[in-house]
Design a protein around this motif. Structure first.
Motif, mmCIF file in Angstrom:
data_model
loop_
_atom_site.group_PDB
_atom_site.id
_atom_site.type_symbol
_atom_site.label_atom_id
_atom_site.label_comp_id
_atom_site.label_asym_id
_atom_site.label_seq_id
_atom_site.Cartn_x
_atom_site.Cartn_y
_atom_site.Cartn_z
ATOM 1 N N VAL A 294 2.328 -0.023 -4.416
ATOM 2 C CA VAL A 294 0.998 0.452 -4.811
ATOM 3 C C VAL A 294 0.602 -0.221 -6.123
ATOM 4 N N GLY B 109 0.828 -1.200 0.000
ATOM 5 C CA GLY B 109 0.000 0.000 0.000
ATOM 6 C C GLY B 109 0.857 1.241 0.000
ATOM 7 N N PRO B 110 0.241 2.407 -0.164
ATOM 8 C CA PRO B 110 1.001 3.671 -0.175
ATOM 9 C C PRO B 110 1.508 4.027 1.218
#
Length: 325
Positions: free
Chosen positions: A191, A174-175
């Motif tokens: 991402v 994820g970011p």
């Protein structure tokens, strides 16, 4: 064949439809940001990292969350607030130079979360079902769901912090914008979806030319992040040009030199962990260790049908207790 070299065609997304699409570029608006290139003298280039041996102290951190029941609570004045019963979990897959990959640092939780600053307690249910009573001040419809997301992300961040301190290169699924800004490399945000154009048009159009294992020049994003695009795997001849491409993010607080070294290391190793289409609906971008971790976490959270039944019975018990009071 490189996807960008083909004639125009209709691409089939490698994601299962239940996960949404990997490429979701939206119309140009004020939120589109053309990020500044911070490598190669401001020119946009494609890099291929030198071959490397097996990864040394590489780990993957990820989490899952699940809303198990939507709830309402009405007080004696007839005022109703909304909430949910939900669960979350997070952990890490550790991959060293010797021995098999191992799932470690697993943490899970379960809570009843209500909006409007109200807490509602449910009795523990036979079978091990227990809920921590939590509240959020906001009365917005999605406030409780957003808080459940934060619980998961905070657990992931705590695990990542411990592993970074122990010298692991952490790949965070994820970011990084939701993580603490004080963190430095080695931590990499991974991402899988691309919502908006982040580069000048001519650079953006170059990204699909990446071959497996290649990365773009580093560029600066908001929230103190550096980023680049890499292709982690071949999605097959039926896929669109952005299939198999992910964005890597690293904290800008580490400095551009260390950031370049970190994404080089990640670009060398990540393609080895890309998933295969016959094994994973989000192949190749959903990495095999991450898929295994998610499956393990979902197993630990238990059967969702049993969780819903436990919530219903606990709610019935609470209502009976209030009537008897």
């Amino acid at each position: 064949m490189n996807p960008a070299a083909r004639r125009p065609f209709i691409g089939v997304e490698p994601f299962d439809v239940s996960h949404g699409a990997g490429f979701r570029a939206e119309e140009e608006d004020e939120h589109t940001v053309e990020c500044r290139i911070v490598e190669d003298g401001g020119r946009f280039r494609i890099h291929r990292s030198a071959d490397a041996g097996p990864p040394v102290h590489l780990c993957f951190v990820d989490g899952v969350r699940r809303t198990e029941a939507h709830l309402t609570h009405t007080n004696s004045q007839g005022e109703t607030i909304t909430g949910l019963a939900g669960a979350w979990g997070a952990g890490a897959v550790l991959i060293g130079p010797d021995g098999p990959a191992a799932i470690r640092h697993v943490e899970t939780g379960r809570a009843v979360i209500f909006s409007g600053g109200q807490q509602v307690r449910l009795r523990p249910h036979p079978g091990g079902w227990r809920w921590t009573p939590l509240s959020v001040d906001s009365g917005e419809p999605h406030a409780a769901s957003q808080h459940l997301q934060r619980l998961m992300r905070d657990t992931e961040a705590d695990i990542a912090d411990r592993l970074v301190a122990d010298g692991w290169l952490v790949v965070f699924d994820g970011p990084l914008h939701g993580l603490r800004h004080s963190r430095k490399a080695p931590v990499v945000g991974y991402v899988k979806t691309h919502h908006r154009r982040t580069l000048a048009v001519e650079h953006w159009q170059t990204v699909p030319r990446l071959a497996v294992g290649e990365r773009t020049s580093l560029f600066a994003m908001k929230d103190e992040r550096y980023a680049c695009y890499i292709r982690v795997g071949d999605p097959g001849p039926w896929a669109g040009p952005w299939a198999g491409i992910v964005r890597l993010e690293v904290p800008a607080s580490s400095g551009s030199g260390e950031a370049m070294e970190t994404v080089d290391r990640a670009a060398r190793w990540l393609p080895a962990f890309a998933s295969a289409p016959h094994r994973n609906a989000r192949a190749p971008v959903n990495l095999t260790p991450v898929a295994a971790l998610e499956e393990h976490l979902h197993h630990l959270l238990g059967d969702s049908r049993l969780a819903l039944r436990a919530v219903r019975e606990a709610v019935m018990q609470r209502n009976q207790d209030e009537e008897a009071a």
